[in-house]
Design a protein around this motif. Structure first.
Motif, short mmCIF file in Angstrom:
data_model
loop_
_atom_site.label_atom_id
_atom_site.label_comp_id
_atom_site.label_asym_id
_atom_site.label_seq_id
_atom_site.Cartn_x
_atom_site.Cartn_y
_atom_site.Cartn_z
N THR A 4 38.41 -93.70 18.84
CA THR A 4 37.98 -92.97 20.03
C THR A 4 38.23 -93.86 21.25
N SER A 5 38.06 -93.28 22.41
CA SER A 5 38.14 -94.05 23.64
C SER A 5 36.90 -93.79 24.48
N PRO A 6 36.02 -94.80 24.69
CA PRO A 6 36.13 -96.17 24.20
C PRO A 6 35.94 -96.25 22.70
N MET A 7 36.31 -97.37 22.10
CA MET A 7 36.24 -97.51 20.65
C MET A 7 34.80 -97.51 20.15
N MET A 8 34.60 -96.96 18.96
CA MET A 8 33.29 -96.92 18.34
C MET A 8 32.88 -98.33 17.91
N ARG A 9 31.58 -98.63 18.09
CA ARG A 9 31.05 -99.94 17.72
C ARG A 9 29.74 -99.75 16.94
N GLY A 10 29.41 -100.71 16.10
CA GLY A 10 28.13 -100.63 15.41
C GLY A 10 28.10 -101.34 14.08
N ASP A 11 26.89 -101.40 13.52
CA ASP A 11 26.71 -102.07 12.23
C ASP A 11 27.42 -101.31 11.11
N ASP A 12 27.52 -99.97 11.22
CA ASP A 12 28.21 -99.22 10.18
C ASP A 12 29.70 -99.57 10.16
N VAL A 13 30.27 -99.84 11.34
CA VAL A 13 31.67 -100.28 11.39
C VAL A 13 31.80 -101.64 10.69
N LYS A 14 30.83 -102.52 10.94
CA LYS A 14 30.85 -103.84 10.29
C LYS A 14 30.79 -103.71 8.77
N GLU A 15 29.98 -102.77 8.27
CA GLU A 15 29.88 -102.57 6.82
C GLU A 15 31.23 -102.16 6.24
N VAL A 16 31.92 -101.27 6.94
CA VAL A 16 33.25 -100.83 6.48
C VAL A 16 34.22 -102.00 6.52
N GLN A 17 34.21 -102.76 7.61
CA GLN A 17 35.11 -103.91 7.73
C GLN A 17 34.85 -104.94 6.65
N ARG A 18 33.57 -105.15 6.36
CA ARG A 18 33.21 -106.10 5.30
C ARG A 18 33.74 -105.61 3.95
N LYS A 19 33.64 -104.33 3.73
CA LYS A 19 34.12 -103.74 2.47
C LYS A 19 35.63 -103.86 2.35
N LEU A 20 36.34 -103.77 3.49
CA LEU A 20 37.80 -103.77 3.49
C LEU A 20 38.39 -105.17 3.67
N SER A 21 37.51 -106.16 3.86
CA SER A 21 37.95 -107.56 4.03
C SER A 21 38.87 -107.73 5.24
N VAL A 22 38.48 -107.12 6.35
CA VAL A 22 39.19 -107.32 7.61
C VAL A 22 38.24 -108.03 8.57
N ILE A 23 38.74 -108.38 9.76
CA ILE A 23 37.91 -109.07 10.74
C ILE A 23 36.66 -108.25 11.06
N ILE A 24 35.51 -108.86 10.95
CA ILE A 24 34.24 -108.15 11.14
C ILE A 24 33.77 -108.35 12.58
N ASP A 25 34.18 -107.41 13.44
CA ASP A 25 33.77 -107.47 14.84
C ASP A 25 32.97 -106.25 15.26
N GLY A 26 32.77 -105.31 14.33
CA GLY A 26 31.99 -104.12 14.64
C GLY A 26 32.69 -103.12 15.53
N ILE A 27 34.01 -103.27 15.71
CA ILE A 27 34.78 -102.36 16.57
C ILE A 27 35.78 -101.59 15.72
N TYR A 28 35.73 -100.25 15.79
CA TYR A 28 36.65 -99.44 14.99
C TYR A 28 37.95 -99.27 15.76
N GLY A 29 38.85 -100.25 15.55
CA GLY A 29 40.13 -100.26 16.23
C GLY A 29 41.30 -100.01 15.29
N PRO A 30 42.53 -100.21 15.78
CA PRO A 30 43.73 -99.91 14.99
C PRO A 30 43.81 -100.66 13.65
N GLN A 31 43.39 -101.92 13.63
CA GLN A 31 43.48 -102.69 12.38
C GLN A 31 42.51 -102.15 11.33
#
Length: 309
Positions: free
Chosen positions: A252-279
């Motif tokens: 989305t614009s602006p990008m979605m942020r939050g702890d739920d995004v961090k949980e997904v990033q942690r699960k996917l082993s990508v950079i955990i910044d809490g921002i749902y971006g292109p990566q």
């Protein structure tokens, strides 16, 4: 009670599909004609444009009858550039509509707000979409949204995030209809029991019954297909080690942020910044591909359930 005319088995095309979680808005249109229906629109314009699928999911005729033209998972041709995410409802008319049409519009718009877990702000007129150059829907959408807001207050909906849900948990069975059924259906999906044809349509039919029975069987409950206190309690349980799904994660614009995004990033082993971006979206697509989930780059109930079940 409005009259529904189900013509979904008679309409053209419909092969392009989407997940229901991709629907992020409801679009109001007018036909710019004083009469007509799906078939006249198809033969008079859509066919000549070379379209394979018609323009609207629903058409509201002057007497208030609602033509159900396509399942909500079908991508129609209502607004160029926005069809993947929009659910299209058209009122037959050219800026002036009957009282019966407006009554049907209110009922269908509010049902679909609940069905797709949207907010009133997500109801838009055709001309409010980016890139649209049209007078459609021929009416002040601020007034339209205000009337929907009044209706929502009357039926005692409460707001959670961007979704309107009903707090009640009545006993439900096959044949039940309404917001509570949609709430049940969403919980079934979150718990990993898919509803591939109808999704959260607020109608307790055969597909929902089968999912309820499967859930009851897996949880050691009485398998009767009736959703009472014990079934509701199991559906609402949150495992201590499992994060809870509460919103659709997407670009989305602006990008979605939050702890739920961090949980997904942690699960996917990508950079955990809490921002749902292109990566993160790219990693989600790869996860969906590997797990044979519809690849849309968004984390809805099905993807979330697969990740954290």
């Amino acid at each position: 009670m409005i009259k529904l005319q189900d013509i979904r088995n008679l309409t053209h095309g419909g092969s392009s599909k989407r997940l229901l979680t991709r629907i992020t808005s409801i679009a109001r249109h007018h036909s710019a004609t004083t009469s007509g229906d799906y078939f006249s629109f198809w033969n008079g314009r859509w066919k000549s444009l070379g379209w394979k699928t018609g323009g609207y999911h629903e058409i509201i005729l002057p007497d208030g009858t609602v033509q159900l033209c396509y399942d909500p998972n079908v991508i129609t041709n209502g607004i160029s550039g926005h069809n993947t995410h929009a659910y299209h409802i058209c009122l037959v008319g050219n800026g002036e509509f009957t009282e019966e049409q407006e009554k049907s519009w209110k009922e269908r718009a509010n049902l679909n707000i609940s069905r797709f877990k949207l907010a009133i702000k997500d109801v838009k007129g055709h001309k409010e979409y980016s890139g649209a150059n049209t007078s459609c829907p021929g009416i002040d959408m601020n007034k339209v949204r205000q009337r929907l807001n009044t209706v929502c207050k009357k039926i005692n909906l409460t707001k959670t995030g961007d979704a309107h849900v009903d707090n009640s948990t009545p006993t439900l069975r096959r044949g039940s209809k309404g917001v509570a059924v949609g709430q049940l259906q969403n919980l079934l999906i979150i718990n990993g029991y898919s509803l591939p044809r109808f999704g959260t349509d607020n109608d307790f039919g055969a597909e929902t019954l089968a999912a309820v029975r499967a859930f009851q069987r897996d949880k050691g409950l009485t398998v009767d297909g009736i959703v009472g206190p014990k079934t509701w309690a199991e559906l609402n349980k949150k495992p201590s080690n499992q994060p809870q799904y509460n919103r659709l994660l997407r670009i989305t614009s602006p990008m979605m942020r939050g702890d739920d995004v961090k949980e997904v990033q942690r699960k996917l082993s990508v950079i955990i910044d809490g921002i749902y971006g292109p990566q993160t979206e790219k990693a989600v697509r790869e996860y969906q591909r590997k797990n044979k989930i519809d690849i849309d780059g968004m984390v809805g109930p099905v993807t979330w359930s697969k990740m954290f079940s």
